[in-house]
Design a protein around this motif. Sequence first.
Motif, PDB file in Angstrom:
ATOM      1  N   VAL A  89       6.719 -11.993   5.448  1.00 33.84           N
ATOM      2  CA  VAL A  89       8.186 -12.013   5.427  1.00 33.84           C
ATOM      3  C   VAL A  89       8.718 -13.250   6.130  1.00 33.84           C
ATOM      4  N   PHE A  90       8.193 -13.531   7.308  1.00 35.63           N
ATOM      5  CA  PHE A  90       8.725 -14.656   8.077  1.00 35.63           C
ATOM      6  C   PHE A  90       8.133 -15.984   7.629  1.00 35.63           C
TER       7      PHE A  90
ATOM      8  N   CYS B 126      17.641 -16.234  -5.163  1.00 33.55           N
ATOM      9  CA  CYS B 126      16.384 -15.748  -4.586  1.00 33.55           C
ATOM     10  C   CYS B 126      16.580 -14.413  -3.876  1.00 33.55           C
ATOM     11  N   ILE B 127      17.681 -14.300  -3.138  1.00 37.86           N
ATOM     12  CA  ILE B 127      17.957 -13.069  -2.397  1.00 37.86           C
ATOM     13  C   ILE B 127      18.119 -11.893  -3.352  1.00 37.86           C
ATOM     14  N   THR B 128      18.844 -12.106  -4.432  1.00 35.03           N
ATOM     15  CA  THR B 128      19.054 -11.036  -5.415  1.00 35.03           C
ATOM     16  C   THR B 128      17.747 -10.664  -6.101  1.00 35.03           C
ATOM     17  N   THR B 129      16.942 -11.670  -6.474  1.00 35.52           N
ATOM     18  CA  THR B 129      15.645 -11.401  -7.101  1.00 35.52           C
ATOM     19  C   THR B 129      14.762 -10.570  -6.180  1.00 35.52           C
TER      20      THR B 129
ATOM     21  N   ALA C 244      12.256  -5.391  -4.574  1.00 33.99           N
ATOM     22  CA  ALA C 244      12.050  -4.359  -3.552  1.00 33.99           C
ATOM     23  C   ALA C 244      12.432  -2.987  -4.081  1.00 33.99           C
ATOM     24  N   VAL C 245      13.542  -2.907  -4.790  1.00 35.62           N
ATOM     25  CA  VAL C 245      13.967  -1.634  -5.381  1.00 35.62           C
ATOM     26  C   VAL C 245      12.936  -1.154  -6.392  1.00 35.62           C
ATOM     27  N   ALA C 246      12.471  -2.066  -7.258  1.00 37.36           N
ATOM     28  CA  ALA C 246      11.528  -1.685  -8.315  1.00 37.36           C
ATOM     29  C   ALA C 246      10.198  -1.183  -7.744  1.00 37.36           C
TER      30      ALA C 246
ATOM     31  N   LEU D  71       7.658  -2.942   0.347  1.00 32.14           N
ATOM     32  CA  LEU D  71       8.880  -3.725   0.530  1.00 32.14           C
ATOM     33  C   LEU D  71       8.596  -5.214   0.695  1.00 32.14           C
ATOM     34  N   ILE D  72       7.394  -5.545   1.133  1.00 29.94           N
ATOM     35  CA  ILE D  72       7.104  -6.904   1.585  1.00 29.94           C
ATOM     36  C   ILE D  72       7.320  -7.975   0.519  1.00 29.94           C
ATOM     37  N   PRO D  73       6.840  -7.823  -0.729  1.00 28.44           N
ATOM     38  CA  PRO D  73       7.070  -8.898  -1.709  1.00 28.44           C
ATOM     39  C   PRO D  73       8.547  -9.211  -1.912  1.00 28.44           C
TER      40      PRO D  73
END
Length: 409
Positions: A263-264, A293-296, A301-303, A314-316
């Motif tokens: 993530v970081f 990028c943020i929206t993608t 994460a939702v999918a 959640l990580i990807p």
Amino acid sequence: MTAQSRPAPVIGVLFPLSVVFFEFATFISNDMIMPGMPAVAHDLGAQSVGVISLALSAALMGNIGTQWLLGPLSDALGRRPVFLAGVVIFTLSCFAGMAVESMWQFILLRAVQGAGGAFTMAVGYPAIQEAFEEKRAVRTISLMANVSLLAPILGPVAGALVVTVFSWRVIFLLIALVSLVAFAGLWKSMPKSRQRTLSFRFHIVRTLRGYRRCLMNRELLSGSFALGFIFGMLMIWIALSPIGLIERQGLTPLSYALWQLPVFAGLVGGNLLLSQIVYRVEIERLIAISISCITTGAVLAVALTWGNQDFRWLIPGVTISSFGMGIGFGGLMRRTLFAVPGSSKGAVAAFINTVFMFVGIALVEGCKHFYLVYGMEAIAATLGFCAAGAMVSLAVRRNARSGLAVSAD
């Protein structure tokens, strides 16, 4: 000695390096303690795992609670004395962290540490913005971010090792020592404010009127909300991953820390890319790339997590969103800060930071409540909400900027 008369390497290198070293200390105060929070809660007799995220929220609330005062105060007294006082406050609060005896003392201390960290955002960063022209300021802050972002990369690993070998109280001693080094560098390198800044005089009524003007500026307000939604996505991960990975999935503190790295690393990667392309790409274009990028990342994460209770999925998505945050956050902050021409930048920075951190806290605490009740679907839905909120806020901001351009014509 003023900024103009000090040697260029002191202003151009040591000053921003000292600011970011102190920011590193304030960041790592969150990131080192998070893997130790289950041990803190156990040692201090906490009855609920929900208090784990409250430690981060308390630091953010302490930050918010002082932002409104620090910006105008630094406009009146000068950036240097106010910022140095903040470093002292933070350092003393870290030493005090070694002696807390109850969970509520710990939470109160975290709020004081958060207040110390507010000095970087409300005083230190405006001083950097004033010292350099736009492109250089964005690039400098981007490079500074790469240093400060070592905190969330190294912090969880270092914190996990400390709590494994020593007591969690040792963490606060180490952070205090880092803060002392930052104080020494700032004492030597931080310039006095320019004379026009010192012409402001602190007055509570005038300060509140200034904040009212900020509140009525649509570009400033919508930009601040966009920053809050973007910031909230990362804070949700930082605040809730100890609950999800350690408490619910039984990972060790060290394993938890290693899962933080992607993530970081994404955040650092975004900042490194920004530092390379900022002189070739317009700021507004960088902001557009960032929100894409943020929206993608939010959609991914939702999918991956809908109907799946493994927190690691959640990580990807969060990594892609963090990469986008690294590309656009600095430019959006700069443009939002200068949305009110002629205003004192300390007060405007305080307003922006207060709004976006309040949004971040509300998202974290709301998401925590629903996660403890409903599971991963609550986090997925909140991340999607953050992305949508950022997109809407940026659309309002674009309309406000277009309206101002038409009026100027």
